[in-house]
Write a protein that holds these residues in place. Structure first.
Motif, PDB file in Angstrom:
ATOM      1  N   ARG A 104     -42.047 -19.411 -27.408  1.00  0.00           N
ATOM      2  CA  ARG A 104     -41.839 -18.086 -28.002  1.00  0.00           C
ATOM      3  C   ARG A 104     -40.353 -17.838 -28.281  1.00  0.00           C
ATOM      4  NH1 ARG A 104     -46.929 -18.582 -28.396  1.00  0.00           N
ATOM      5  NH2 ARG A 104     -48.334 -17.149 -27.340  1.00  0.00           N
ATOM      6  N   THR A 107     -39.340 -19.728 -31.358  1.00  0.00           N
ATOM      7  CA  THR A 107     -39.857 -19.047 -32.551  1.00  0.00           C
ATOM      8  C   THR A 107     -38.970 -17.867 -32.917  1.00  0.00           C
ATOM      9  OG1 THR A 107     -42.103 -19.710 -31.978  1.00  0.00           O
ATOM     10  CG2 THR A 107     -41.866 -17.908 -33.563  1.00  0.00           C
ATOM     11  N   THR A 175     -46.518 -12.926 -25.266  1.00  0.00           N
ATOM     12  CA  THR A 175     -46.539 -12.872 -26.725  1.00  0.00           C
ATOM     13  C   THR A 175     -45.111 -12.778 -27.252  1.00  0.00           C
ATOM     14  OG1 THR A 175     -46.702 -10.474 -26.705  1.00  0.00           O
ATOM     15  CG2 THR A 175     -48.782 -11.717 -26.726  1.00  0.00           C
ATOM     16  N   LEU A 176     -44.967 -12.932 -28.559  1.00  0.00           N
ATOM     17  CA  LEU A 176     -43.641 -12.792 -29.172  1.00  0.00           C
ATOM     18  C   LEU A 176     -43.063 -11.403 -28.906  1.00  0.00           C
ATOM     19  CD1 LEU A 176     -44.014 -14.549 -32.635  1.00  0.00           C
ATOM     20  CD2 LEU A 176     -42.514 -15.211 -30.765  1.00  0.00           C
TER      21      LEU A 176
END
Length: 191
Positions: A104, A107, A175-176
């Motif tokens: 993450r 990203t 999560t992001l």
């Protein structure tokens, strides 16, 4: 599978207990996978011989739902794969939390780099030392995010979880968006 150019071949049947469903006949059985049990057994016994290099593998997480007698006659060997023990679950939680957090963060870093590249169009050469410094910073960030998580408690309450269930749990929570807000609200075991 009998074609010599395609061998060795593996035939994989997931949730095989559905093919070997036993008990009383019902309408559900006529529509379900159990309607293929006779054909499957015939093909395996008559069409595949010892000269064919074909392996039939069936997996089940609920073998008690199938007819054990039929499964024993169809499959040659049975292997029991238990759920991970406590120590293994601790390692799994630690590993997946680190890996998903690192993924993450990478990203987010790539998204930021793309946004910066749209603003700064100039050519820049990244040296090996800069790459190493970025990797060290990323690893330090991963450690900072994961240090507040008590993996032993997670392993204790996740008794009966498979490795896949632990992975899914981590991916759902980390999560992001959750990583973006890590400084305002650090990731904790309760999440």
């Amino acid at each position: 599978a009998r074609d010599p150019t395609m061998q060795p071949c593996i035939i994989y049947i997931d949730e095989c207990e559905q093919f070997f469903a036993g008990g009383k006949k019902s309408k559900a059985d006529k529509d379900g996978p159990s309607r293929f049990k006779k054909d499957l057994t015939t093909y395996k016994n008559n069409a595949l011989g010892p000269e064919h290099r074909v392996m039939v593998i069936g997996t089940s997480n609920a073998p008690e739902n199938g007819e054990i007698k039929d499964m024993k006659s169809f499959f040659d060997r049975f292997l029991y794969m238990p759920y991970p023990d406590y120590a293994t679950r601790v390692g799994l939680w630690e590993h997946y939390i680190r890996e998903v957090t690192k993924d993450r963060l990478k990203t987010l870093e790539n998204e930021n780099d793309q946004a910066n590249n749209n603003i700064n169009v100039g050519n820049s050469i990244i040296t090996q030392e800069q790459k190493l410094a970025e990797m060290n910073a990323l690893n330090a960030e991963v450690e900072q995010v994961t240090k507040s998580i008590d993996c032993s408690s997670l392993a204790y309450i996740s008794e009966g979880y498979s490795a896949g269930a632990i992975t899914r749990s981590v991916r759902i929570v980390v999560t992001l968006r959750r990583i973006q807000t890590r400084r305002q609200r650090p990731l904790v075991s309760q999440d």
